[in-house]
Design an enzyme around this catalytic site. Structure first.
Site, mmCIF file in Angstrom:
data_model
loop_
_atom_site.group_PDB
_atom_site.id
_atom_site.type_symbol
_atom_site.label_atom_id
_atom_site.label_comp_id
_atom_site.label_asym_id
_atom_site.label_seq_id
_atom_site.Cartn_x
_atom_site.Cartn_y
_atom_site.Cartn_z
ATOM 1 N N CYS B 86 38.683 42.032 46.817
ATOM 2 C CA CYS B 86 37.796 41.873 47.954
ATOM 3 C C CYS B 86 38.604 41.317 49.118
ATOM 4 C CB CYS B 86 36.657 40.916 47.615
ATOM 5 S SG CYS B 86 35.530 40.648 48.977
ATOM 6 N N LEU B 87 39.028 42.223 49.985
ATOM 7 C CA LEU B 87 39.880 41.803 51.101
ATOM 8 C C LEU B 87 39.477 42.657 52.300
ATOM 9 C CD1 LEU B 87 42.265 39.987 51.848
ATOM 10 C CD2 LEU B 87 43.792 41.801 51.146
#
Lengths: 540, 149
Positions: B86-87
């Site tokens: 999750c970036l």
């Protein structure tokens, strides 16, 4: 594969500022030198094509994410020219820079030649001081603001070191009675080709010096074209008139401008362009300088000068689509006289039907085959290319654009086919897997039927599972074994290269099963006496 | 399909001058597919670990972000058990001015500073929020267990 891969890291680390310059002249998106540089409101620059492509998808600056749009794009012509020219001279400059770092073995070709220097009758020691004073302070102090302190000493050393080399390397030619003076004049248009009317003794030596100089020029930066001049006592020098670009003696500049250029007349005496005059022999230049074109224009040009000019002018002209002038002049005049080509407007594809879209493509001379999606993509691609081309100072012709589109078309079709093939393969794989699953389930069902059948009819038809265990001992364990071996078989098949083999095999097995079932029904009563031979498993 | 110059250039730079603690090596048969190794940053629960990742450059890279996934199991609130990360820059905050190197550096930075307020692995994030020390301990254990070369 393309071997023309350039990167800022190509520059030796001793020349850090060159790395910086190089990387600033590159588009952050494609990492190539800016082609048709466009600036956004946030002052970030990109290739026109790259940023247009990006803004088709998103409306933010790729560098800082400030929101923006194509309407905010502004051409950055001078940056583009800098990038173009730096790109043109890159290879040469890189070679020169690398050679300058090599140990003294060969007389280094000079970098300073491109910048600023005097070659006089100084001793190397004096020279060193002079040049480090001029180059070191004037040039480097400009860079100093942006570079690391630690680099400074290196640079000073570099410059002084090979200015010394160059002077000693060149000495034999500068020792003649006509000492060539290389002058810094900031740019080509201001360099002043003059030559003393040769005295009897210097006829040959002036040849030598001009020859050796032309050699240096070809290896040095093309940005400056230092030309042989007389000793510094010589007053008259030719310069290009800033208005009409004709070669005029420096002292006459003002009168020439007042008398002719500003009143829209042509100078009857000095009416040859500086770039042309530079190709004359030294004598001719001297005569032209004194008397104007009337007398000197008939004099033949010197061959060495010719090769020199062509070496310098070849690269800018080659790229300059429309301007015959070297790109520098093109930059000054390029924007104004050439009418801005009209950008193509974006279309809202969703409101166009196939026919309308096809018509639009036809108007642009593009292929009209394919479904709407293809036509839409084709149109969008051409729009990007065309509008980016409008932004360029070295634009391509429409024919070149169409060729690029042909290329795009081919790549697109190839990708499409590749994707199609990939999708088909995937589907086949899935189908295969589903079939295997079904098969396995079937087998499982068959096996469990066997199990449920077991109490009523001991033994009988468990051979139908086709896995070759002893039917009489069929129980849950055997069922598990059957399933496992089926799975193993399925896995083996998964890796089978040929899908047809698989289908054939499955059919064969289904057939066999059917046969076996029929047979089992027939022999239901005395199955135990004749267990069905399991089908050969290894036949694949 | 021809490999864009930019990808060749990036690959050359990654091989010639790798970022500290990061290595990315392209597959020979597919130059858009990279085997990545990121060392766990110092002073993070992942210190001493060697994490394998896979990175794929889609067809419209650099206009679209690369696809990156952890292959090594890792206990991190922003990385789920399938290795998905999750970036933001791998999703909506992607910019074509970013590149493989910057993406990998960002992932390395994410290891140094887990962000349980924007979780992907909810249970891990919960653990992190409720008892950070304990969560860090678990992360260290996982690093020892799964990520030691």
């Amino acid at each position: 594969m393309d071997f023309d891969i350039t990167d800022p890291s190509d520059w030796p680390k001793e020349f850090g500022p060159l790395r910086e310059i190089d990387s600033h002249l590159r588009c952050p998106i494609c990492k190539e030198y800016l082609r048709a540089a466009m600036m956004l409101q946030c002052h970030h620059n990109f290739c026109s094509e790259c940023i247009r492509r990006h803004l088709d998808k998103e409306s933010t600056c790729p560098a800082c994410r400030v929101s923006t749009s194509t309407s905010q794009l502004r051409r950055n012509v001078s940056l583009e020219e800098i990038a173009n020219n730096f790109g043109d001279v890159r290879q040469l400059l890189l070679k020169t820079v690398r050679e300058s770092l090599e140990p003294k073995s060969a007389p280094a070709q000079t970098l300073e030649c491109a910048e600023s220097m005097d070659i006089d009758d100084f001793t190397p020691q004096q020279k060193r001081r002079r040049i480090s004073a001029r180059v070191g302070k004037a040039l480097l102090s400009a860079q100093r603001g942006r570079t690391h302190e630690s680099d400074d000493n290196d640079h000073d050393d570099d410059f002084t070191m090979h200015s010394q080399e160059s002077s000693s390397g060149r000495k034999y030619s500068t020792r003649s009675s006509t000492r060539p003076v290389l002058r810094s004049r900031g740019g080509r248009s201001e360099t002043t080709p003059t030559e003393q009317v040769p005295n009897p003794q210097s006829a040959s030596s002036s040849q030598t010096s001009s020859y050796s100089l032309s050699e240096e020029h070809t290896s040095a930066s093309e940005q400056a074209s230092p030309t042989p001049a007389k000793e510094s006592t010589f007053k008259h020098t030719l310069v290009a008139c800033p208005v009409c670009t004709m070669a005029i003696p420096e002292a006459n500049t003002n009168s020439h401008l007042d008398k002719y250029c500003f009143s829209g007349k042509q100078d009857p005496i000095y009416n040859v362009a500086l770039s042309v005059v530079e190709t004359y022999s030294p004598q001719a230049i001297a005569t032209y300088e004194k008397d104007g074109s009337s007398k000197s224009v008939s004099l033949p040009a010197s061959p060495q000068r010719n090769t020199l000019r062509s070496a310098f002018s070849s690269s800018p002209v080659r790229f300059n689509g429309f301007a015959q002038q070297p790109s520098k002049l093109g930059a000054q005049s390029g924007a104004a006289p050439i009418p801005e080509p009209k950008r193509l407007p974006k279309l809202t594809y969703s409101v166009l039907n196939d026919k309308q879209l096809r018509k639009k493509l036809q108007e642009l001379g593009l292929p009209t085959h394919g479904d709407k999606q293809l036509m839409q993509r084709r149109h969008a691609e051409y729009l990007t290319l065309y509008n980016a081309n409008c932004d360029s100072t070295r634009p391509q012709t429409i024919a070149q654009l169409h060729k690029a589109m042909d290329n795009w078309e081919r790549t697109y079709m190839r990708d499409l086919n590749a994707k199609d093939a990939q999708r088909r393969a995937q589907e086949e794989q899935q189908q295969k897997y589903a079939q295997e699953l079904a098969q396995q389930k079937q087998q499982e069902d068959a096996a469990s039927t066997d199990v449920t059948n077991l109490p009523s009819s001991q033994s009988s038809n468990s051979g139908t599972t086709g896995t070759g265990f002893v039917p009489n001992q069929a129980n849950n364990n055997d069922v598990n074994v059957a399933i496992a071996s089926q799975a193993a078989q399925a896995h083996k098949l998964k890796n089978a290269d040929n899908y047809n083999d698989l289908i054939a095999d499955i059919r064969r097995r289904q057939q066999r099963e059917k046969d076996a079932k029929a047979k089992a029904a027939l022999e239901a009563n005395d199955a135990a006496s004749a267990p069905i031979q399991p089908p050969p498993q290894e036949e694949l | 399909m021809a490999l864009p110059k930019r990808i060749i250039k990036e690959t050359e730079r990654l091989l010639a001058d790798p970022a500290p603690g990061i290595s990315a090596i392209p597959h020979e048969d597919n130059l858009r597919y990279f085997d990545v190794i990121i060392e766990g940053p110092n002073q993070s629960p992942f210190e001493g670990g060697v994490f394998k990742l896979e990175l794929f450059l889609p067809e419209d890279y650099p206009m679209a972000p690369p696809k990156v996934r952890f292959m090594t199991k890792i206990y991190h609130p922003n990385i789920d058990k399938l290795g998905r990360i999750c970036l933001d820059i791998l999703k909506d905050k992607w910019s074509p001015a970013l590149q493989i190197r910057t993406v990998l550096l960002s992932i390395q930075a994410l290891l140094s500073s887990p962000n349980p307020d924007d979780p992907l692995a909810n249970d891990v994030a919960q653990h992190w929020k409720e008892n950070e020390n304990n969560a860090i301990q678990t992360a260290q254990e996982w690093t020892r267990k799964y990520a030691t070369a």
